[in-house]
Write a protein that holds these residues in place. Structure first.
Motif, mmCIF file in Angstrom:
data_model
loop_
_atom_site.group_PDB
_atom_site.id
_atom_site.type_symbol
_atom_site.label_atom_id
_atom_site.label_comp_id
_atom_site.label_asym_id
_atom_site.label_seq_id
_atom_site.Cartn_x
_atom_site.Cartn_y
_atom_site.Cartn_z
ATOM 1 N N UNK A 437 17.124 -25.782 -47.693
ATOM 2 C CA UNK A 437 17.907 -26.751 -46.933
ATOM 3 C C UNK A 437 19.290 -26.194 -46.640
ATOM 4 N N UNK A 441 21.298 -25.180 -43.093
ATOM 5 C CA UNK A 441 22.594 -25.638 -42.630
ATOM 6 C C UNK A 441 23.527 -24.492 -42.315
ATOM 7 N N UNK A 461 28.264 -24.538 -46.243
ATOM 8 C CA UNK A 461 27.505 -25.518 -45.489
ATOM 9 C C UNK A 461 28.213 -25.963 -44.216
ATOM 10 N N UNK A 462 29.374 -25.429 -43.961
ATOM 11 C CA UNK A 462 30.035 -25.771 -42.712
ATOM 12 C C UNK A 462 29.380 -25.002 -41.595
ATOM 13 N N UNK A 463 29.152 -25.707 -40.509
ATOM 14 C CA UNK A 463 28.679 -24.953 -39.361
ATOM 15 C C UNK A 463 29.849 -24.229 -38.744
ATOM 16 N N UNK A 466 31.622 -25.637 -35.852
ATOM 17 C CA UNK A 466 32.491 -26.776 -36.075
ATOM 18 C C UNK A 466 33.825 -26.344 -36.643
#
Lengths: 475, 352
Positions: A437, A441, A461-463, A466
């Motif tokens: 998972x 991400x 987990x930051x895209x 973004x």
């Protein structure tokens, strides 16, 4: 000894590919016709409203070219091929060349093409791509011995003509909104301007709320270009000719890749229009069907289009049969075409007079590759597959302001199998789910840009897409 | 009924239209002698926008005439074609807009004078570099190939003979409906009580990135847990009168909060308040200290659409009425002249 034998340079390969890619927007197959002085690729769409022909001068375009006539093909060799397969032969190579600019080794150095055909021989078109790193890739394509159908264009009736930079014209097309169908090329009464008007005849759904329908109409766009901008211009006053936007776009897309000036010549509305451009040893000609006034004639045109496309389909189906019958090809086809012309007197295409009248009896008859030549629901000419020519509606900077509420995203989420959830199966390693998972991400380097930015120790987990706008990373 | 104006600040206009169209595709435009107002009210639920702009922000040489009081004209138009037309006009030398009719249907007709990108209005030198190939006179292509160096020479020598690119005139007709005054008089700007907290928001791009992240997280967890997919995730927004803004996502399984501090609580202008200053709710909130929060809940997806107004680069003041309403005032800067225009967002909010 091969009937035909030639070598393309690296650039030649990409020019070939571009031409085929453009043809693919009109039709599924292409006719190759080789003579000692020139090689021609031509295609015609199913509704027979658009015809494209590229002629390559053998002495200028090819690094090596050899046409060896034999008993069967005395002055010319011809065959019909699937564009798709040709594209895949050339595509990967040119793509690879673009990609790894540093990796020059993988680039294509040349491409050898040989065609073998004749009694007792296996009929194949064999291509061999030679890369700089020494790797060669060979493809062997089967073909259909089918004479090309050429559209005729009568220059003497084409009193109107102009020439303009294809890039200028292509950029003007950017101002047209998606969803429009028809392009009206017209002149005003003082002959100062040439107008390109885009509109749609699509009847809006006359639902309960007719007022809403009014607002849903697309933009009506007109571009006025002064006569002075054109070279060699001569156009009647108040003349309207209407062509399909999609065809026109496909042509311009290719024209701007290949060359500078594009010349258009046409006669009265309803008569064919010819668009052509050339570049070192390559001449591209298009013949398009036009319609006149935008009132009822369009509806008629559409109807006849549908009909003639049926007829064309029927013709296609009939043709292979004809070939094998081999005796009276002109009668049935002739009738077919007559039928078309009676339905639509302005049919731009001449009767395919060059159908092989007599076949060599010893010729190996391939079974007609059915149902392949009749692709199930025939897309309208150049429609389904024409790439959008529009500049992207939003540039990157705008993209980041788009709301999160993207439906596609929802779907993506919905189909996301590695979602964080309890493992229903009896798999002993539940933590695997979570890691998968997380990896889902994590930005994929290919999509979101160079991954090395992540090295700054940010929450994985930051895209990236973004975070980047926050100015945390220098681009 | 007449309306005709030149356009200026097309980029700003275009960004405004883009921000509006993320909420709803159809807008009500009200033009009169003094202002132009864009109103967007989503058909379903969602935030509504009232953008009241002074004429000289986006218009020039403005002429309007109608039978209504103050020469008012009410139009309804689709925002996407307008946006498309403005995009066409983005690099134009001149553009105007007028109300007209084509085939009996009313149209807002935008006339754009423009060059193609590689043309350039200036001398040949500016335009030459990438495009000269296209401007070669016909017939040279063949000559080209015989001489491997010909390309280079031609770029220089033919520049003088290059055809000067002329301006093209593009007309974009945007379909509109002319609204009868009666049909719009019932549409009223919402009235909201005096806010408890007013605060300047942090850069919207930051706020949006984090809000969107929360929203996505909420969507992932709720659908994964088999929760109701029908309702969008709600975000809880709170602010106090001591410079803090709090964004919170509370779901069954997670509770995350982002807090901004050191934000500005702008001073109120007493002339705009029809009550004694000390009775104003914000004063009471301030006195109550930093633990006194005014809170509203917003729909994550709708909030994201609202925040798309950040592309206007304006200062944004959020006004919180605790458990009641959230209003955003977006101040659109004028680049040339002094002055500001305000776009008002009535953010749809939910009770807990």
């Amino acid at each position: 000894m091969a009937v035909l034998n030639f070598t393309l340079s690296e650039e030649g390969v990409s020019v070939f590919h571009d031409a085929l890619a453009c043809m693919f927007k009109f039709s599924d197959d292409v006719c190759l016709e080789a003579r000692s002085d020139r090689l021609t690729l031509s295609t015609i769409n199913v509704s027979r409203s658009a015809y494209m022909c590229c002629t390559f001068a053998t002495n200028r375009f090819f690094s090596r070219y050899n046409f060896e006539g034999n008993a069967q093909y005395r002055d010319r060799f011809f065959c019909q091929l699937w564009i798709k397969s040709l594209l895949s032969v050339f595509r990967t190579r040119t793509g690879g060349g673009d990609f790894g600019r540093g990796d020059k080794d993988a680039a294509v150095e040349s491409c050898d093409v040989a065609v073998d055909d004749g009694p007792g021989k296996k009929s194949r078109l064999v291509t061999r791509i030679n890369c700089r790193n020494g790797i060669t890739a060979s493809h062997s394509l089967s073909f259909e011995p089918k004479a090309p159908t050429h559209a005729k264009f009568d220059k003497s009736t084409a009193r109107n003509h102009w020439t303009i930079s294809s890039r200028t014209l292509r950029q003007l097309m950017d101002h047209f909104q998606p969803g429009i169908e028809l392009l009206d090329i017209n002149t005003d009464d003082e002959s100062r301007l040439v107008n390109f008007t885009c509109f749609t005849e699509k009847i809006q759904k006359r639902g309960a709320n007719i007022n809403e329908a009014v607002l849903k109409k697309p933009l009506h766009t007109n571009i006025a270009v002064e006569m002075d901008e054109f070279d060699d211009v001569e156009v009647q006053d108040k003349l309207h000719v209407i062509i399909s936007v999609k065809d026109f776009r496909a042509i311009l897309q290719h024209a701007q890749l290949t060359s500078g000036d594009l010349t258009a010549s046409y006669g009265d509305p309803g008569r064919p229009m010819k668009l052509s451009y050339s570049r070192d040893g390559v001449i591209c000609d298009f013949i398009l069907m036009t319609v006149g006034e935008k009132d009822a004639s369009i509806q008629k045109h559409k109807d006849s289009r549908a009909k003639s496309s049926d007829a064309a389909k029927a013709g296609q189906q009939a043709q292979p049969g004809l070939d094998s019958a081999s005796q009276r090809p002109s009668s049935v086809t002739g009738k077919n075409v007559n039928q078309q012309t009676s339905e639509r007197p302005n049919q731009p295409l001449s009767t395919p007079t060059r159908l092989p009248a007599v076949r060599q009896p010893g010729f190996e008859m391939r079974p007609p590759p059915l149902p392949a030549p009749v692709p199930a629901p025939v897309p309208p000419p150049g429609s389904a597959r024409s790439d959008s020519l529009f500049v992207q509606q939003d540039d990157d900077q705008d993209q980041m302001w788009e709301p999160v509420n993207q439906d596609e995203e929802d779907e993506e989420e919905a189909t996301d199998n590695s979602r964080l959830e309890w493992n229903a199966t009896n798999e002993p390693n539940p933590s695997l789910r979570i890691s998968s998972y997380l990896s889902k991400l994590r930005p994929e380097p290919s999509q979101d840009g160079p991954a090395e930015h992540l090295a700054s120790g940010l929450d994985p987990t930051q895209r990236l897409s973004e975070v980047r706008p926050l100015g945390l990373f220098s681009p | 009924m007449r309306f005709r104006t030149d356009l200026k600040n097309i980029r700003t206009f275009s960004k405004l239209v883009a921000a509006l169209s993320s909420l709803e595709k159809i807008a009500w435009v009200r033009l009169d002698n003094d202002t132009v107002r864009f109103t967007v009210i989503p058909e379903m639920t969602g935030s509504q926008v009232w953008a009241s702009l002074s004429l000289d922000l986006i218009f020039d040489n403005y002429h309007i005439q109608s039978a209504e009081a103050n020469n008012t004209i009410n139009l309804e138009l689709a925002l996407v074609p307008l946006q498309r037309a403005l995009k066409s006009a983005a690099n134009s030398s001149y553009a105007n807009l007028r109300l007209t009719k084509r085939d009996g249907l009313p149209m807002l007709s935008m006339t754009i004078h423009t060059m193609t990108k590689d043309g350039g209005g200036g001398g040949g030198a500016a335009a030459a570099a990438p495009s000269d190939r296209d401007n070669l006179p016909r017939g040279t292509a063949g000559f080209n190939s015989t001489d491997p160096f010909a390309d280079n020479f031609q770029q220089e020598s033919l520049e003088l003979t290059m055809k000067r690119e002329l301006e093209k005139v593009i007309t974009q007709d945007i379909p509109v409906r002319v609204l009868h005054p009666e049909t719009v008089e019932t549409i009223m700007q919402p009235k909201v009580r005096e806010p408890d907290v007013h605060i300047q928001l942090p850069p919207l791009l930051q706020l949006k990135a984090i809000s969107d992240r929360f929203t996505k997280l909420a969507m992932t967890t709720s659908s994964g847990g088999g929760g109701s997919k029908t309702s969008n995730p709600k975000l809880e927004l709170s602010a106090n009168m001591h410079g803090s803004l709090r964004l919170r996502l509370k779901a069954e399984t997670l509770d995350i909060t982002s807090v901004w501090t050191g934000l500005d609580n702008p001073a109120l202008d007493p002339s705009h308040i029809n009550m004694p200053m000390e009775e104003h709710p914000s004063v009471k909130f301030k006195e109550a200290g930093p633990e006194k929060w005014a809170t509203v809940r917003v729909d994550g997806k709708d909030w994201s659409k609202v925040l798309s107004v950040g592309r206007l680069d304006g200062r944004v003041i959020a006004c919180f009425a605790d458990e009641h309403a959230l209003i955003l005032y977006v101040y659109v800067p004028h680049y040339e002249e002094v002055g500001e225009d305000v776009v008002t967002y009535y953010v749809s909010s939910f009770s807990s």
